[in-house]
Design an enzyme around this catalytic site. Structure first.
Site, PDB file in Angstrom:
ATOM      1  N   LYS A  94       0.809  -1.103   0.045  1.00 10.58           N
ATOM      2  CA  LYS A  94      -0.024   0.250  -0.020  1.00 10.58           C
ATOM      3  C   LYS A  94       0.999   1.251   0.161  1.00 10.58           C
ATOM      4  CE  LYS A  94      -3.676  -2.372   2.589  1.00 10.58           C
ATOM      5  NZ  LYS A  94      -4.540  -2.460   3.757  1.00 10.58           N
ATOM      6  N   TYR A 134     -12.119  -2.680  -3.252  1.00  7.11           N
ATOM      7  CA  TYR A 134     -12.973  -2.836  -1.811  1.00  7.11           C
ATOM      8  C   TYR A 134     -14.361  -3.238  -1.850  1.00  7.11           C
ATOM      9  CZ  TYR A 134      -8.492  -1.646   0.444  1.00  7.11           C
ATOM     10  OH  TYR A 134      -7.433  -1.388   1.047  1.00  7.11           O
ATOM     11  N   ASN A 197      -1.439  -0.472   7.887  1.00 11.06           N
ATOM     12  CA  ASN A 197      -0.781  -1.899   7.722  1.00 11.06           C
ATOM     13  C   ASN A 197      -0.117  -2.387   6.693  1.00 11.06           C
ATOM     14  OD1 ASN A 197      -3.117  -2.470   6.018  1.00 11.06           O
ATOM     15  ND2 ASN A 197      -4.150  -3.680   7.647  1.00 11.06           N
ATOM     16  N   HIS A 200      -1.530  -5.680   1.618  1.00  9.40           N
ATOM     17  CA  HIS A 200      -2.723  -6.509   1.377  1.00  9.40           C
ATOM     18  C   HIS A 200      -2.363  -7.714   0.476  1.00  9.40           C
ATOM     19  CE1 HIS A 200      -6.855  -7.453  -0.301  1.00  9.40           C
ATOM     20  NE2 HIS A 200      -6.222  -7.634  -1.032  1.00  9.40           N
ATOM     21  N   GLU A 211      -9.105 -10.442  -7.702  1.00  9.36           N
ATOM     22  CA  GLU A 211      -8.110  -9.101  -7.478  1.00  9.36           C
ATOM     23  C   GLU A 211      -6.960  -9.290  -8.516  1.00  9.36           C
ATOM     24  OE1 GLU A 211      -8.707  -8.774  -2.801  1.00  9.36           O
ATOM     25  OE2 GLU A 211      -7.062  -9.662  -3.402  1.00  9.36           O
TER      26      GLU A 211
END
Length: 236
Positions: A94, A134, A197, A200, A211
């Site tokens: 990310k 998402y 975090n 992913h 994805e």
């Protein structure tokens, strides 16, 4: 297909043993031990059940009767543990991971495990694109914030290949909340809060497929044999 059969047999065995345990816990325990030992001793192939039935040994008679199916199921369950398939998963570093200069560290962890990188690119997603990624979280109150963050800077999008890479990739990443991630995982070592975090990873085969198709065109995926594969998967 084989993995599904193994799992079904395993579930049937556990259900059978649970019911039988209410009748005679001692016999079930003895039979379970004998079944496990038999699976190891005969390396996945049981001798004819008649040989057990003719034996004076109580455990053998138990296997020949009520435990015939569970015994086979235990062996299938053991095979299931080694039935990981060659598969692909989607992994994304990310914007926070990119900005903190963690790209090489994260890639190295997957490479050192033995997984193979088959696609990679640097992309700044639009908010609309982030919304597609998402999509399954669109009804959550934090959905808009997720989309804003994912589209706030460069993302390293990757596809990794290997046996069990989807499940183990998630283990390498760690829990969603870095505070609950074990030391040694990416989030456990490199992140502190949920909102940052850094990485992913697909959480299942169907998610991985969707994805990968979202982030990559078919021609962007590479098929090749790595020189390390014979040392990673080879059987002596």
């Amino acid at each position: 297909m084989n993995t599904q059969i193994y799992r079904s047999a395993s579930r049937a065995a556990r259900s059978f043993l649970y019911s039988a345990s209410k009748i005679n816990k001692h016999v079930v325990s003895e039979g379970r031990t004998a079944a496990a030992a038999a699976a190891i001793s005969f390396k996945g192939t049981l001798p004819p059940l008649a040989s057990f039935a003719n034996s004076s040994n109580t455990s053998n008679k138990w296997i020949a009767g009520a435990l015939a199916v569970p015994a086979a199921a235990y062996m299938l369950q053991d095979q299931e543990a080694h039935a990981a398939q060659m598969e692909r998963t989607f992994i994304a570093i990310k914007p926070d991971g990119v900005q903190r200069g963690l790209i090489s560290d994260i890639i190295q962890r997957f490479e050192r495990k033995g997984f193979k990188l088959v696609a990679i690119k640097l992309i700044v997603p639009t908010k609309a694109f982030a919304g597609k990624h998402y999509q399954d979280l669109k009804d959550r109150p934090f959905y808009n914030g997720l989309c804003n963050f994912l589209s706030s800077g460069p993302v390293i999008a990757m596809v990794w290949e290997g046996e069990g890479v989807i499940t183990y990739g998630r283990k390498l990443i760690g829990a969603t909340d870095p505070q609950k991630s074990e030391p040694g995982t990416i989030r456990g070592d490199l992140a502190i809060v949920v909102g940052r975090n850094i990485i992913h990873g697909s959480d299942g085969p169907e998610t991985a497929k969707n994805e990968i198709n979202l982030w990559f065109k078919p021609e962007e995926l590479t098929n090749y044999t790595s020189n390390q594969e014979k040392w990673t998967y080879g059987v002596n």
